[in-house]
Write an enzyme that holds these catalytic residues in place. Structure first.
Site, PDB file in Angstrom:
ATOM      1  CE1 TYR A 167      16.719  51.659  17.706  1.00 57.72           C
ATOM      2  CE2 TYR A 167      16.050  52.317  19.911  1.00 57.72           C
ATOM      3  CZ  TYR A 167      16.724  51.452  19.066  1.00 57.72           C
ATOM      4  OH  TYR A 167      17.386  50.371  19.589  1.00 57.72           O
ATOM      5  CB  ALA A 185       7.410  55.134  16.446  1.00 54.20           C
ATOM      6  CB  ALA A 186      10.809  51.399  14.672  1.00 46.81           C
ATOM      7  CE  LYS A 187      14.853  48.613  17.930  1.00 43.42           C
ATOM      8  NZ  LYS A 187      15.280  47.297  17.397  1.00 43.42           N
ATOM      9  CB  SER A 213      28.071  42.176  10.482  1.00 41.80           C
ATOM     10  OG  SER A 213      27.168  43.246  10.671  1.00 41.80           O
ATOM     11  NE  ARG A 214      28.190  46.926  12.120  1.00 38.77           N
ATOM     12  CZ  ARG A 214      27.590  48.075  12.415  1.00 38.77           C
ATOM     13  NH1 ARG A 214      27.842  48.674  13.545  1.00 38.77           N
ATOM     14  NH2 ARG A 214      26.763  48.624  11.559  1.00 38.77           N
ATOM     15  CG  ASN A 253      20.382  41.882  16.256  1.00 40.43           C
ATOM     16  OD1 ASN A 253      20.393  42.310  17.410  1.00 40.43           O
ATOM     17  ND2 ASN A 253      21.351  42.170  15.385  1.00 40.43           N
TER      18      ASN A 253
END
Ligand code: NAP
Length: 248
Positions: free
Chosen positions: A155, A157-159, A14-15, A90
């Site tokens: 963030y 850790a997730a990435k 969306s953006r 994404n």
């Protein structure tokens, strides 16, 4: 065109970076399935911009952290576009706090969208791509996956998890003609970074070799390369799109 007759699912389109990716892929001929979570008016704007380029865009509202909604996303993509050749994971969120102030719910909210969501989308896409023995998946990681960043334990850790997912899945499905790569953006000018205090932004720009922020379009160009056959002998890789950011 690079993506003639190809179809792509882009989460969080969306953006920001997702919108730029959708436009870059559509400009090269891909029909796109645009996922978003809540911001319908922005998603409709992305759709209108794709259509202005002469492309086809299907909108699907879905929370990618939920298995049932991801199944519906891919079901719609296949029924509207016929197949899924490209997946761009994404969609992402931040919930920055120092660890001592981080609630379990803050941790889970970031992990469930940024990592579990990508896993769920990969699994749906792989099922489809295996039938065709071809496909390209691009995961949007981050420079902080490799450097870490105080206040972003959830963030980062997730990435970093996305990097492990990328490299492992690349090994699982490479023999079936499916490639899996990641890009790791640095400081990119989007809604996600617009609330950063100026001093943090200045510090990051000073640590960046090119001495400026990046644009969503500059990330999208790397995604286009990885999505297309220009990168046909590249898999399991993480490409930094960070202007030469040495540390955060
Ligand atoms: P953004 O402008 O905040 O946009 C985030 C997008 O993700 C929106 O389209 C949002 O949908 C969608 N989204 C969030 N949670 C979702 C969910 N559970 N299900 C489906 N969609 C969801 O972010 P951005 O800066 O473009 O970032 C895009 C990606 O790049 C993210 O993964 C981010 O971590 C990564 N990244 C960004 C930077 C940067 O500097 N900007 C740097 C490194 C990595 P709605 O609009 O409907 O809310």
């Amino acid at each position: 065109m690079l993506l003639d007759a190809k179809t792509a699912v882009i989460t969080g389109a969306s953006r920001g970076i997702g919108r730029a990716v959708a436009l870059a892929l559509a400009r090269e001929g891909a029909a796109v399935c645009l996922n978003y979570r809540g911001n319908e008016s922005s998603a409709r704007q992305t759709q209108a911009e794709v259509e202005r380029l002469g492309g086809k865009a299907v909108l699907v509202q879905a929370d990618i952290s939920r298995e049932d909604e991801v199944a519906r996303l891919f079901h719609t993509a296949v029924s509207e576009l016929g197949n899924v050749d490209i997946l761009v994971n994404n969609a992402g969120v931040t919930l920055d706090r120092l660890v001592l102030r981080m609630k379990e719910s803050d941790w889970n909210a970031v992990l469930s969208t940024n990592l579990t969501g990508a896993f769920l989308c990969c699994r749906e896409a792989i099922r489809l791509m295996l039938k065709k023995k071809s496909g390209s998946i691009v995961n949007i990681s981050s420079v902080v996956a490799l450097t870490g960043n105080a206040g972003q334990c959830n963030y980062a850790a997730a990435k970093a998890g996305l990097v492990g997912l990328t490299k492992s899945l690349a090994q699982e499905v490479g023999g079936r003609g499916i490639r899996v790569n990641a890009v790791a953006p640095g400081l990119i000018s989007t809604d996600m970074t617009k609330e950063l205090p100026q001093e943090v932004r200045d510090r990051m720009i000073a640590a960046t070799a090119l001495k400026r922020e990046g644009s969503p379009e500059e990330v999208a160009d790397a995604v286009l390369f990885l999505a297309s056959d220009l990168s046909r002998y590249i898999t399991g890789q993480v490409i930094g799109v960070d202007g030469g950011l040495a540390h955060v």
